[in-house]
Design an enzyme around this catalytic site. Structure first.
Site, PDB file in Angstrom:
ATOM      1  N   ASP A   1       2.289  15.591  40.108  1.00 51.46           N
ATOM      2  CA  ASP A   1       1.128  15.103  39.363  1.00 51.46           C
ATOM      3  C   ASP A   1      -0.099  15.033  40.262  1.00 51.46           C
ATOM      4  O   ASP A   1      -0.219  15.817  41.206  1.00 51.46           O
ATOM      5  CB  ASP A   1       1.463  13.733  38.751  1.00 51.46           C
ATOM      6  CG  ASP A   1       0.849  13.554  37.382  1.00 51.46           C
ATOM      7  OD1 ASP A   1      -0.382  13.486  37.308  1.00 51.46           O
ATOM      8  OD2 ASP A   1       1.598  13.481  36.397  1.00 51.46           O
TER       9      ASP A   1
ATOM     10  N   HIS B   1      -3.262   9.537  36.651  1.00 51.63           N
ATOM     11  CA  HIS B   1      -2.235  10.042  35.743  1.00 51.63           C
ATOM     12  C   HIS B   1      -0.830   9.860  36.309  1.00 51.63           C
ATOM     13  O   HIS B   1       0.076   9.342  35.645  1.00 51.63           O
ATOM     14  CB  HIS B   1      -2.533  11.516  35.472  1.00 51.63           C
ATOM     15  CG  HIS B   1      -1.733  12.143  34.389  1.00 51.63           C
ATOM     16  ND1 HIS B   1      -0.704  13.019  34.641  1.00 51.63           N
ATOM     17  CD2 HIS B   1      -1.810  12.039  33.043  1.00 51.63           C
ATOM     18  CE1 HIS B   1      -0.190  13.437  33.493  1.00 51.63           C
ATOM     19  NE2 HIS B   1      -0.841  12.860  32.502  1.00 51.63           N
TER      20      HIS B   1
ATOM     21  N   SER C   1       2.068  13.264  27.819  1.00 56.09           N
ATOM     22  CA  SER C   1       2.139  12.854  29.229  1.00 56.09           C
ATOM     23  C   SER C   1       2.914  11.553  29.385  1.00 56.09           C
ATOM     24  O   SER C   1       3.602  11.351  30.387  1.00 56.09           O
ATOM     25  CB  SER C   1       0.732  12.652  29.796  1.00 56.09           C
ATOM     26  OG  SER C   1       0.206  13.865  30.265  1.00 56.09           O
TER      27      SER C   1
END
Length: 826
Positions: free
Chosen positions: A216, A254, A426
Site C-alpha cells: 500500500d 490508506h 479498499s
C-alpha cells in the site's frame, strides 16, 4: 561474557536482515533492464550482462528466472531517451543474432528476452469515492435479523439476553473507545450483518502467529494502535527505498487504515482489528512511480514470513481499461503461489474494484480475474450491494464496507488517530485478510486453494431478493454481485478445524481453433440472443480422466476476439448443467478498438460442477451495428483437484486435435468436440506444475494475461526447458519420457524416410518426376517434409532465437487414422 555474546548475536542478526533487504535502485542515474532465463541460468545472465557492458544486479526478488542489470545513465547522457532505450536492447539483439562458438553465444541463448524497467504510476488505491448516489443513500433503519436467521447464519452468541452486549465486552476485555462504532465487527442495529467475529474471539482465536502484509502507501508503525503488532522484518519502502514504510505524503493514510482493520491492538485506543493479535507488515508501493521489477519484488517480499498479502489497489476503475500483470509481475504471483509459505502458497487478497457506477467489471482486471487471488467485493451494513462495488464471475466473497450512510471505523495516521471515513472495496479486502489470519492461526498448513474452498463452502447469502442469485448443481448459490456471499468468521473458522487438505491441482485445456476469424452477428434492437455467436466444446469422460480431474474448481477461458468497440460485447459461458457465467459485461465507456487479444477470463461459479458435457461460449453484440468484430479462437481451461488414484507419470491419453471449424463459411454455431492439450498434476505441489531441468515448477497455463500478447495461450501451455525448447507440459514429466520421445521421433523419421524413398521409386516406375496431385494430403497446416529452402530458413530462425516460436501440437487425423502435426493459425 553472556552480554557480549548476545550483542554479537544481535549484530549478526542485524547484518543478515540488512543483507536480505532490496538494493536501492536509482532510476535517475541508472537505466535498469531485466533478463529472462527460462532455464534459470544465473551464470548465463551474469555473462550476458558483461557482454552488454552492464552491471549485474542479481535476481529480481525471489524470482530465479529473472535477473536485473543496469547501465550508467550519465555515460550515455548525450543520447535521447529513445537512443538510451535502444542502445542496450539493440546490443542484446545483436548478440542473439551472432553465430559464434564461444561462451558468449551460449550464454545469450539461455536468455529469452530483455525488458527495460520504466517506473510509472499504474496502480490505483480503491479508497471510497463519494458521489451523488452515496449522499442519497437511505438512513440506516432496517433490521436484518430475521432475514439472516432464515438464511442459516449463526447469530452472535451474546444476543440472547438484555445487557448481553456489555457483558460480552467485559468477558472479552474490550476497552477500546471506538469499538462501539465498529458495526462491521458487532452490528447491534442490523443484527447478523457483521463478520460474526465474537464467537471466534471467545475461543481465544485472535490471529496469533500470522503476518499480514499491506502492499500500500505505507503503514504508521508508530501509532499506539499498531506499534505492538508491527512486523518490521517483513516491511520495506519500494518508493523511497528505505527499510521502514513510513507514510510521507499528505494522503498516505490508506495503508494505515487497512492495517487497523486487520490488527489494531486491543487496548484503549480507537478500535480493534479482526485479528488483533496478528502481526502486520507494510510494503510501500503506491506513493510514487514503480517499475515492474519493484512490483514483482514487492509481491514476493519476505514470502516465507509474510503469510497474507492484502492488496486494495489495481488498474483504474473507470470502465475503460483492460489490464493485467504480465511478465515478471505475473511470474511473481505464480512464484508466491508455488513457493510462498513453505510451499503452501501466499494468500493474495485483492479488492474487487470501485468502478461499479462506471459499468466496470472485475473480470477486466487481471489481478482480481486471476484464480491465484481471492477477490473480495463489498456489501453495506444493510446487506445491500453498494453502487461502487464491481460485479464479476471471478468474485469469491464480499465483506462489509461503506454504503447506506455508514463507513468503516478504523485506525488512522497519527499516534492516537482514528477515522470513521474508510470505505470502498479498499476497506472490504483487509477485513477478509483479517479473517484469513484467524483461519491460518489454527491451520497454518492450509494451501491457497484450501482457503478459497473454505470461502466457497461457508459464505452466507445476503440480499436474498437480488435477482442474480443462481442455485448451482452443488446446492450452493452464486451471485455476480456477491460471489458466494458474505464472509462469516465463525463459520469459516469452524469449518477449517476439520477441513481435509485438498489434493494437488490438475488442469485440462481444450482449444477451439479456426482457420479464419468467425464474425460476431449484430443483434442491435433484438431481444433474442439465440442468434449470437455460439461455439461449443465438448468435454468427455476420457478427457477428464486423462488428467485426473476429479473435482472442478476454477474455469478460465482464453479468448482472442477482435472488435471495433470492445465495450459493446457481452460474453457468456454456459456449462453442461445450464449454469451461465457472465465473463464480460457491456461497458458504455469502453470505446477501445483493441478487442480482447488473448485475454483470459476466470469464473468461480462452476465450483464442484461435473465438467462432462458441452461448454458453450456465447458472444453478444447488441449495440452500434456499424462497429463489428469476430472471434479468432478460444480455449476452455478446467482446473481442479486431482483424483486420488491418478498416476501423474502415466502416459497421457491421446486425443485428436482439430484446427479448423466444422464449417468453412461464417455461421452462427461452431463446434469442437475433441480438442485437448493436457497438463500434469504433481502430487507434491498444491498447484498444477511441471518440472523443468533446474528442478523448479511453474503452473501449466496463464490465467492472467495482457491484451495484445501475441498467442499468449499457446505459449503459456508449454514449459521452458534448459535448452530453450518449448515442450508441452505433459511431455516434460521425466528424463525417461524425453528419452522415449527422442527415440520414438528417430524411429518415426527413419520409417518415414524409408517409406518416402519407396514411394518416390514407385512414382518413378510410373513415369512421374513429382508426386501426382491426387496423392497429396489436403488439410495440413504445414507440410511434414518442408522444402530445402524452408528448412534452411527454420534453421536460421532457430540460430537467432534459440528455439522455434511455437511448438506444434500432435494429434490424430480422424479420417485416416494418421498422426498429423498442426499449429494454430495467426
Amino acid at each position: 561474557m553472556v552480554r557480549i555474546s548476545l550483542i554479537a548475536i544481535l549484530a549478526v542478526g542485524l547484518q543478515l536482515s540488512a543483507a536480505s533487504q532490496p538494493v536501492p535502485r536509482n532510476y535517475a542515474e541508472r537505466l535498469y533492464y531485466t533478463l529472462h532465463s527460462p532455464s534459470e541460468d544465473f551464470e548465463a545472465a551474469k555473462h550476458t550482462a558483461q557482454l552488454l557492458n552492464a552491471r549485474f544486479e542479481g535476481y529480481v526478488g525471489e524470482l530465479k528466472n529473472h535477473f536485473l542489470i543496469s547501465v550508467d545513465r550519465p555515460s550515455i547522457s548525450a543520447r535521447s531517451e529513445v537512443d538510451e532505450h535502444d542502445h542496450t536492447l539493440t546490443a542484446f539483439k545483436a548478440l542473439k543474432a551472432q553465430k559464434l562458438d564461444k561462451r558468449g553465444d551460449v550464454s545469450v541463448r539461455a536468455i529469452s528476452s530483455i525488458e527495460k524497467q520504466v517506473p510509472r504510476r499504474k496502480l490505483v488505491k480503491r479508497a471510497p469515492i463519494e458521489t451523488y448516489e452515496e449522499r442519497q443513500d437511505p438512513p440506516v433503519s432496517e433490521n436484518a435479523d430475521e432475514e439472516q436467521k432464515a438464511n442459516g447464519k449463526k447469530i452472535t452468541w451474546w444476543l440472547d439476553e438484555p445487557g448481553a452486549y456489555l457483558a460480552m465486552k467485559k468477558e472479552l476485555g474490550i476497552k477500546d473507545v471506538g469499538f462501539d462504532n465498529q458495526w462491521h465487527l458487532v452490528n447491534r442495529e442490523q443484527q447478523g450483518n457483521d463478520l460474526n467475529i465474537t464467537g471466534v474471539w471467545k475461543q481465544g482465536i485472535t490471529g496469533e502467529g500470522v503476518v499480514v502484509v499491506l502492499l500500500d502507501d505505507g503503514l504508521d508503525y508508530e501509532s499506539d494502535d499498531l506499534k505492538d503488532n508491527f512486523y518490521a522484518e517483513g516491511s520495506y519502502d519500494f518508493n523511497d527505498h528505505t527499510p521502514l514504510p513510513k507514510p510521507r505524503l499528505i494522503d498516505d493514510n490508506h495503508g494505515t487504515r487497512c492495517a487497523g482493520e486487520i490488527a489494531a491492538v486491543k487496548n484503549e485506543v480507537c478500535g480493534m482489528g479482526v485479528a488483533y493479535n496478528a502481526k502486520v507488515a507494510g510494503v510501500r508501493i503506491l506513493s510514487a512511480e514503480i517499475s515492474d521489477a519493484d512490483e514483482a519484488e514487492a509481491l514476493n517480499y519476505k514470502y516465507q514470513e509474510n503469510d497474507i498479502y492484502s492488496c486494495s489497489w489495481g488498474p483504474p476503475d473507470n470502465g475503460e481499461v483492460v489490464d493485467a500483470p504480465k511478465g515478471l509481475v505475473y511470474d511473481a504471483i505464480v512464484n508466491g503461489i508455488n513457493n510462498g509459505r513453505n510451499g503452501n502458497g501466499s494468500i493474495f487478497v485483492f479488492a474487487s474494484g470501485n468502478g461499479g457506477s462506471y459499468d466496470d467489471n472485475c473480470n477486466f482486471d487481471g489481478y482480481t480475474n486471476s484464480m491465484y487471488t481471492i477477490t473480495v467485493g463489498a456489501v453495506d451494513r444493510l446487506g445491500k450491494h453498494p453502487y461502487y462495488s464491481e460485479r464479476c464471475s471471478a468474485q469469491l466473497v464480499v465483506t462489509y464496507s461503506s454504503g447506506s450512510a455508514s463507513r468503516i471505523y478504523t485506525t488512522d495516521v497519527g499516534k492516537q488517530s482514528c477515522t470513521d471515513g474508510h470505505g470502498g472495496t479498499s476497506a472490504a479486502a483487509p477485513l477478509a485478510a483479517g479473517v484469513f489470519a484467524l483461519v491460518l492461526s489454527i491451520r497454518p498448513d492450509l494451501s491457497w486453494r484450501d482457503m478459497q474452498y473454505l470461502c466457497v463452502k461457508t459464505a452466507v447469502q445476503v440480499a436474498l431478493d437480488d435477482d442474480d442469485w443462481t442455485t448451482l448443481p452443488s446446492g450452493r448459490k452464486f451471485n455476480h454481485r456477491f460471489g458466494y456471499g458474505s464472509l462469516d468468521a465463525y463459520r469459516i473458522v469452524e469449518e477449517a478445524k476439520t477441513h481435509v487438505n485438498l489434493r494437488p491441482q490438475t488442469h485440462l485445456a481444450i482449444p477451439h481453433l479456426t482457420k479464419k476469424p468467425q464474425p460476431i452477428p449484430d443483434l442491435t434492437g433484438q431481444d433474442d440472443h439465440s442468434k449470437a455467436f455460439i461455439s461449443t466444446i465438448n468435454v468427455t469422460p476420457e478427457m477428464a480422466k486423462g488428467v485426473g480431474l476429479s473435482r472442478l474448481e476454477h474455469v478460465t477461458i482464453g479468448v482472442d476476439i477482435q472488435h471495433e468497440r470492445r465495450g459493446d460485447l457481452e460474453i457468456l459461458l454456459e456449462s453442461p448443467h445450464n449454469v451461465t457465467s457472465q465473463l464480460a459485461a457491456r461497458r458504455r465507456f469502453d470505446t477501445s478498438t483493441d478487442g480482447f487479444g488473448n485475454w483470459t477470463f476466470m469464473t468461480v461459479k462452476h465450483w464442484d460442477e461435473d465438467p462432462i458435457g458441452d461448454w458453450t461460449l456465447r458472444v453478444i453484440d447488441a449495440y452500434n451495428p456499424e462497429q463489428t468484430g469476430s472471434v479468432v479462437h478460444w480455449t476452455l481451461n478446467l482446473w481442479g483437484e486431482v483424483a486420488e488414484d491418478f498416476d501423474p507419470n502415466a502416459q497421457p491419453i491421446e486425443t485428436p486435435v482439430e484446427t479448423s471449424s466444422t464449417v468453412e463459411e461464417p455461421v452462427e454455431t461452431t463446434t469442437a468436440s475433441s480438442e485437448i492439450e493436457t497438463a500434469s498434476a504433481s502430487p507434491s505441489d498444491s498447484t498444477s506444475s511441471s518440472p523443468i531441468e533446474s528442478g523448479t515448477s511453474t503452473p501449466a497455463a496463464d490465467p492472467i494475461q495482457t491484451p495484445g500478447a501475441e498467442h499468449a495461450d499457446e505459449e503459456l501451455e508449454v514449459s521452458p526447458v534448459g535448452n530453450g525448447t518449448n515442450v508441452p507440459e505433459h511431455i516434460v514429466s521425466s528424463g525417461s519420457t524425453i528419452a522415449y520421445i527422442a527415440v520414438g521421433s528417430a524411429l518415426i523419421l527413419a520409417a518415414a524416410g524409408i517409406a518416402y524413398v519407396a514411394k518416390r521409386k514407385s512414382w518413378a516406375d510410373k513415369g512421374y518426376k513429382e508426386p501426382p496431385m491426387s496423392n497429396r494430403t489436403e488439410g495440413y497446416e504445414f507440410d511434414l517434409f518442408a522444402d530445402d529452402d524452408d528448412s534452411e530458413a527454420e534453421e536460421d530462425n532457430e540460430d537467432d532465437t534459440g528455439s522455434h516460436a511455437t511448438s506444434p501440437m500432435l494429434g490424430r487425423d480422424k479420417g485416416k487414422g494418421k498422426m498429423v502435426a498442426s499449429e494454430p493459425e495467426d
